[in-house]
Motif scaffolding. Structure first.
Motif, short mmCIF file in Angstrom:
data_model
loop_
_atom_site.label_atom_id
_atom_site.label_comp_id
_atom_site.label_asym_id
_atom_site.label_seq_id
_atom_site.Cartn_x
_atom_site.Cartn_y
_atom_site.Cartn_z
N LYS A 1 -21.57 60.65 25.28
CA LYS A 1 -21.67 59.90 26.52
C LYS A 1 -20.58 58.84 26.56
N VAL A 2 -19.82 58.80 27.64
CA VAL A 2 -18.75 57.83 27.79
C VAL A 2 -19.33 56.42 27.91
N LEU B 1 -17.14 49.01 27.26
CA LEU B 1 -17.40 47.63 26.90
C LEU B 1 -18.13 46.94 28.05
N THR B 2 -19.45 47.07 28.05
CA THR B 2 -20.27 46.43 29.07
C THR B 2 -20.97 45.23 28.44
#
Length: 85
Positions: free
Chosen positions: A60-61, A66-67
Motif C-alpha cells: 500500500k502506497v 509522510l502523513t
C-alpha cells in the motif's frame, strides 16, 4: 523466465554498455556516446521501473507516505485530535 532474471540481465547489459562506451571513447567518440547513452536509458528508463513494479506489488502506497498520522506513529505518540480538527 522470472522477472527478477530479466531485470538482472537488463542491468548487467546496461552496465556493460556503459563500460564499453568508456573503453572505446578515445577511438570512436560518437559511437561511445551512443553506448553510454543506451546503457543509461536501460538502467533508468527500463530496469528501475521494472524493479520498482516488482518490489511494490501488493504494497500500500499510503503506508509509505509522510502523513501526520505516520509521523506520530514513528515518534511513538498516540494520535490525539484537538478541538480545531
Amino acid at each position: 523466465m522470472k522477472i527478477k532474471y530479466i531485470i538482472t540481465i537488463i542491468i548487467i547489459a546496461s552496465i556493460a554498455s556503459i563500460c564499453y562506451g568508456f573503453y572505446i571513447k578515445e577511438e570512436q567518440l560518437e559511437i561511445a556516446h551512443k553506448y553510454i547513452g543506451s546503457g543509461t536509458v536501460g538502467i533508468f528508463l527500463i530496469g528501475m521501473p521494472l524493479f520498482l513494479l516488482k518490489e511494490s506489488k501488493g504494497k500500500k502506497v499510503k503506508d509509505y507516505m509522510l502523513t501526520e498520522e505516520n509521523i506520530r506513529k514513528m515518534q511513538g505518540k498516540n494520535l490525539e485530535k484537538t478541538d480545531n480538527q
